[in-house]
Scaffold this motif. Structure first.
Motif: not given
Length: 180
Positions: A118-120, A123-126, A131-134
């Motif tokens: 999801i982050a990639l 956000l384009g970055l790992p 994401t984990l906060m959501g």
């Protein structure tokens, strides 16, 4: 009092995640406390951060040994660190992985989510902390998604905040919808 322990590696934003979760709780009129456990950590080394939630003032000032919840930002930590140690029966573990997890203690609810993917995508970055906060907000109800969005807007410049909000919302919706 409810307690969260976050396991990650230096540079993954575990401390930032703890601060933002506490801020979201505080903005929802819940007393909260966030703090890290620091040693000689460096980028890539195991890091732990903590959050407490309560309806009354929190006076306790110690690490969290028996959390209600854990977040594991890097599933490789499971073989190196006792991430499940002390997790209360009925507790929730949110783990950044799509793989099977061996040796899960009985009585623990595990939520696996590919936060890195999801982050990639978003956000384009790992960098998967938001994401984990959501996912945490959806799984536990300890923080409201709107309060998390506000905390992200307070912390990051607007364009970066919007991307992090989208990452958090994506995970939130996956967990709420059972799409994990």
């Amino acid at each position: 009092m409810r307690e969260l322990r976050i396991h990650g590696r230096g540079g993954q934003g575990s401390v930032t995640a703890a601060e933002l979760i506490a801020t979201a709780a505080f903005n929802s009129n819940i007393y909260s406390q966030a703090f890290p456990a620091f040693g000689v950590e460096r980028r890539g080394a195991p890091v732990t951060a903590f959050v407490r939630f309560d309806d009354k003032k929190i006076r306790l000032r110690s690490q969290i040994y028996e959390p209600d919840y854990i977040i594991v930002q890097d599933s490789t930590l499971i073989r190196d660190v006792d991430v499940f140690g002390g997790l209360k029966e009925g507790g929730i573990a949110i783990i950044n992985t799509e793989k099977d997890i061996p040796d899960i203690p009985e009585g623990i609810k595990v939520i696996k989510i590919d936060a890195t993917k999801i982050a990639l995508e978003v956000l384009g970055l790992p960098i998967e902390n938001t994401t984990l906060m959501g996912a945490f907000a959806a799984a536990t109800g300890e923080i409201e998604l709107d309060a998390l969005k506000e905390a992200l807007k307070e912390r990051f410049p607007s364009a970066l905040a919007e991307k992090n909000i989208k990452a958090a919302e994506t995970a939130y919706n996956k967990v709420k919808g059972g799409d994990i």
